[in-house]
Design a protein around this motif. Structure first.
Motif, PDB file in Angstrom:
ATOM      1  N   ALA A   1      40.868  29.656  39.128  1.00  7.94           N
ATOM      2  CA  ALA A   1      41.049  31.070  38.794  1.00  7.94           C
ATOM      3  C   ALA A   1      40.663  31.910  40.001  1.00  7.94           C
ATOM      4  N   THR A   2      41.156  33.141  40.005  1.00  9.67           N
ATOM      5  CA  THR A   2      40.702  34.143  40.961  1.00  9.67           C
ATOM      6  C   THR A   2      40.722  35.488  40.245  1.00  9.67           C
ATOM      7  N   PHE A   3      40.194  36.506  40.914  1.00 15.40           N
ATOM      8  CA  PHE A   3      40.138  37.849  40.343  1.00 15.40           C
ATOM      9  C   PHE A   3      40.670  38.826  41.381  1.00 15.40           C
ATOM     10  N   ILE A   4      41.629  39.642  40.976  1.00 14.03           N
ATOM     11  CA  ILE A   4      42.248  40.572  41.915  1.00 14.03           C
ATOM     12  C   ILE A   4      41.225  41.598  42.377  1.00 14.03           C
TER      13      ILE A   4
ATOM     14  N   LYS B   1      33.607  61.355  44.156  1.00 13.98           N
ATOM     15  CA  LYS B   1      32.652  60.673  45.023  1.00 13.98           C
ATOM     16  C   LYS B   1      32.835  59.159  44.962  1.00 13.98           C
ATOM     17  N   ALA B   2      33.301  58.658  43.829  1.00 14.97           N
ATOM     18  CA  ALA B   2      33.565  57.224  43.679  1.00 14.97           C
ATOM     19  C   ALA B   2      34.872  57.026  42.933  1.00 14.97           C
ATOM     20  N   GLN B   3      35.710  56.130  43.451  1.00 18.10           N
ATOM     21  CA  GLN B   3      36.953  55.771  42.783  1.00 18.10           C
ATOM     22  C   GLN B   3      36.923  54.263  42.556  1.00 18.10           C
ATOM     23  N   THR B   4      36.780  53.850  41.305  1.00 21.17           N
ATOM     24  CA  THR B   4      36.670  52.438  40.969  1.00 21.17           C
ATOM     25  C   THR B   4      38.050  51.867  40.679  1.00 21.17           C
ATOM     26  N   LEU B   5      38.427  50.836  41.422  1.00 20.39           N
ATOM     27  CA  LEU B   5      39.743  50.233  41.294  1.00 20.39           C
ATOM     28  C   LEU B   5      39.709  49.090  40.278  1.00 20.39           C
ATOM     29  N   PRO B   6      40.806  48.868  39.557  1.00 20.80           N
ATOM     30  CA  PRO B   6      40.815  47.850  38.500  1.00 20.80           C
ATOM     31  C   PRO B   6      40.933  46.434  39.056  1.00 20.80           C
ATOM     32  N   THR B   7      40.446  45.472  38.297  1.00 24.81           N
ATOM     33  CA  THR B   7      40.612  44.062  38.637  1.00 24.81           C
ATOM     34  C   THR B   7      41.411  43.378  37.540  1.00 24.81           C
ATOM     35  N   ARG B   8      41.701  42.098  37.742  1.00 24.80           N
ATOM     36  CA  ARG B   8      42.459  41.328  36.757  1.00 24.80           C
ATOM     37  C   ARG B   8      42.176  39.852  36.977  1.00 24.80           C
ATOM     38  N   GLN B   9      41.936  39.136  35.924  1.00 25.16           N
ATOM     39  CA  GLN B   9      41.693  37.697  36.013  1.00 25.16           C
ATOM     40  C   GLN B   9      43.028  36.961  36.154  1.00 25.16           C
ATOM     41  N   ILE B  10      43.084  36.030  37.105  1.00 30.02           N
ATOM     42  CA  ILE B  10      44.289  35.246  37.349  1.00 30.02           C
ATOM     43  C   ILE B  10      43.992  33.784  37.076  1.00 30.02           C
ATOM     44  N   THR B  11      44.765  33.188  36.186  1.00 30.11           N
ATOM     45  CA  THR B  11      44.672  31.765  35.883  1.00 30.11           C
ATOM     46  C   THR B  11      46.080  31.159  35.972  1.00 30.11           C
ATOM     47  N   LYS B  12      46.145  29.879  35.751  1.00 29.76           N
ATOM     48  CA  LYS B  12      47.447  29.204  35.782  1.00 29.76           C
ATOM     49  C   LYS B  12      48.420  29.827  34.786  1.00 29.76           C
ATOM     50  N   ASP B  13      47.909  30.372  33.704  1.00 29.26           N
ATOM     51  CA  ASP B  13      48.752  30.921  32.650  1.00 29.26           C
ATOM     52  C   ASP B  13      49.510  32.178  33.075  1.00 29.26           C
TER      53      ASP B  13
END
Length: 337
Positions: A285-288, A312-324
């Motif tokens: 797995a990895t995480f964007i 002052k802060a801009q939080t960017l989204p992540t996403r879990q990446i798996t084989k699926d």
């Protein structure tokens, strides 16, 4: 930009980050959250202006940072008022300080910086901010709040999600793992480690060995080789970025553990990136981890051309990446490219 024209304007909105204010207001007092957004207001010249932006990159040895520069270059190409000058610090704090100082001598209109390490770069970032230059900090933080805006993902949360993936999917019955960490003085290294520890808390998973591999593939392989020799009973590897994880895969293969589960972070949507590594089965797995390059250019436009405000802060989204979902997400992120 005469200091006699500077006036302070404090904006405090329920703990939300300070934003750049309208043209004509600047700051004289302490920088950061208590000083308002003077630098941005002073720098704004509107649509008729021409602007030189300095981009100070921690290094170009990591594919993630090459992609960050490319994202900035691509986004800035659509804004004719912008000229972006790039500098590569090659993981050298002193060199990065010198490069930023050179930008200041060149009278840049805005600084974008991804610091090699937090503390050594704090002083020169504050110097730029105190001179009335808007500063956008990408990915890695500096100490204090003497900057206009920080743009990046939540590294603690990403680490926590990685830990939860181990707890729920890789080692639900508990087990022993080793961990590859990034550059010790960089904020993502500490935050990802802290988040990961929180994510595996109460799971029966034990981190039996850790090593700093400075975000680099070759060093990741070397350190993973040493960790697997010291802990032959390790059942998985957590790597704080994908290049170190790819190095760890080579070490695992050399140790006769080709199937050892390995999880990384970055998830670059490029052929040699983490999403394809998951799709190919090299990583579990990895995480964007978005580069923030396009967002930084958008913030620069808002500050310099639109005379607008940025958080002052801009939080960017992540996403879990798996084989699926790797194949689908890779296609989504490359639509139109």
């Amino acid at each position: 930009m005469s200091t006699t024209t500077r006036r302070g304007l404090v904006l405090a909105v329920a703990g939300v980050a300070l934003a750049a204010t309208a043209c004509g207001t600047t700051h004289d007092n302490a920088p950061g959250a208590s000083s308002g957004a003077g630098p941005a207001a002073q720098a704004c010249k509107g649509p008729g202006g021409k602007f030189t932006i300095g981009m100070s990159q921690a290094n170009l040895a990591e594919p993630y940072r090459v992609r960050m520069d490319d994202d900035i270059r691509t986004a800035a190409a659509s804004i004719p008022q912008f000229t972006v000058n790039f500098a590569d610090a090659a993981q050298d704090n002193a060199k990065q300080v010198e490069q930023v100082s050179t930008f200041l001598t060149q009278k840049i209109d805005l600084l974008i910086i991804s610091p090699n390490e937090a503390t050594p770069l704090t002083g020169v970032v504050k110097k730029a901010y105190d001179q009335g230059i808007p500063v956008l900090v990408l990915d890695r933080k500096v100490d204090g709040d003497a900057y206009t805006s920080f743009i990046g993902a939540d590294n603690v949360d990403i680490g926590r999600q990685a830990g939860q993936y181990f707890k729920e999917h890789l080692l639900p019955q508990g087990g022993k793992i080793v961990e590859l960490k990034g550059l010790a003085g960089s904020t993502p290294a500490k935050e990802r480690a802290d988040g990961f520890a929180a994510g595996i808390a109460g799971s029966g998973i034990t981190i039996v060995g850790t090593a700093d591999a400075d975000w680099l593939r070759d060093k990741g392989q070397q350190q993973a080789d040493a960790l697997l020799k010291a802990h032959p009973d390790a059942q998985a590897i957590f790597s704080e970025n994908d290049p170190m994880a790819e190095g760890a895969r080579l070490a695992a293969q050399n140790a006769g553990k080709a199937a050892l589960p390995i999880v990384g972070i970055d998830g670059l949507p490029v052929p040699e990136g983490g999403i394809k590594a998951v799709e190919a089965g090299r990583l579990s797995a990895t995480f964007i981890y978005p580069t923030g390059g396009a967002e930084a250019v958008a913030a620069a436009k808002k500050l310099l051309i639109d005379c607008g405000q940025v958080a002052k802060a801009q939080t960017l989204p992540t996403r879990q990446i798996t084989k699926d979902n790797a194949t689908q997400v890779y296609a989504e992120l490359n639509q139109g490219s």
